[in-house]
Write an enzyme that holds these catalytic residues in place. Structure first.
Site, PDB file in Angstrom:
ATOM      1  N   ASP A 189      -6.006   0.936   0.572  1.00 51.52           N
ATOM      2  CA  ASP A 189      -6.102   1.237   2.003  1.00 51.52           C
ATOM      3  C   ASP A 189      -7.503   0.837   2.467  1.00 51.52           C
ATOM      4  OD1 ASP A 189      -7.809   3.158   1.016  1.00 51.52           O
ATOM      5  OD2 ASP A 189      -6.781   4.856   1.935  1.00 51.52           O
ATOM      6  N   LYS A 221       0.831  -1.202   0.000  1.00 52.84           N
ATOM      7  CA  LYS A 221       0.000   0.000   0.000  1.00 52.84           C
ATOM      8  C   LYS A 221       0.864   1.250   0.000  1.00 52.84           C
ATOM      9  CE  LYS A 221      -1.326   2.367   3.385  1.00 52.84           C
ATOM     10  NZ  LYS A 221      -1.871   2.893   4.650  1.00 52.84           N
TER      11      LYS A 221
END
Length: 218
Positions: A135, A117
């Site tokens: 996320d 991420k």
């Protein structure tokens, strides 16, 4: 509704969607993303100006005392662990890349505390490399809109989004999903009556899956 149609609608809703973590360079964004775990971008933006004024480079942050780093970020949650994380991140950045933030996924994820991420955010925002960072907002929106299964993990969600969204729209899609999740399709009390996707939303199915999982862990 196709993914292109979904994104077109989100563009109308959030034409100014962008990365809300304030930063001046790739190093600052890298640190800011690590600090943003389990807290808001707004909270991170309150502490990073003083942090980067005091520790402006990876070399300086790598050599800083932990207590001095903690003092700069103590207003955000988990600040002690995060102080260790950004110090270790800076140490590995200096040792492996002479303090220069790399742009490849393999190099970024070789840094201490950097996962996919975080790497995807930096690749997208700082290097304009087509990426989709999953996320909590992106994961939730993807599952509510049926672009991923409720039981998919974040890596599976990322791969499905990459298949369903045109590559040239990856970077924008990431920001659009975040804004939609942050300001309309929130985790709690989403504004469903105003949602253009309510007719095919999988919120109830996702909530049921998560509730059953939580009960299973008790």
């Amino acid at each position: 509704m196709t993914t292109d149609e979904i994104l077109d609608i989100l563009e109308e809703y959030f034409p100014n969607a962008h990365c809300e973590l304030e930063h001046k360079n790739a190093f600052e964004l890298l640190v800011a993303v690590v600090l943003s775990a389990q807290t808001t971008d707004a909270a991170v933006n309150k502490v990073t100006p003083a942090l980067f004024d005091t520790f402006p480079t990876p070399e300086v942050l790598a050599n800083a005392e932990l207590k001095d780093i903690e003092d700069k970020i103590r207003r955000i949650g988990l600040y002690r662990n995060k102080a260790k994380s950004i110090k270790n991140l800076s140490i590995s950045l200096v040792k492996k890349f002479d303090g220069v933030v790399p742009n490849s996924m393999a190099d970024l994820t070789s840094l201490a505390g950097v996962g996919r991420k975080t790497a995807n955010v930096v690749r997208s925002v700082c290097f304009n490399i087509p990426s989709i960072a999953v996320d909590t907002h992106v994961e939730r929106i993807s599952k509510r809109l049926g672009l991923a299964k409720v039981y998919d993990n974040v890596e599976v969600v990322e791969q499905k989004l990459k298949r369903k969204i045109k590559r040239e729209r990856w970077n924008r899609a990431h920001h659009l999903f975040i804004f939609f999740g942050r300001y309309q399709c929130t985790a709690r009390n989403p504004h469903c009556s105003e949602c253009p996707f309510a007719s095919f939303c999988k919120k109830d199915k996702l909530d049921l899956f998560r509730n059953n999982n939580q009960k299973g862990f008790k």
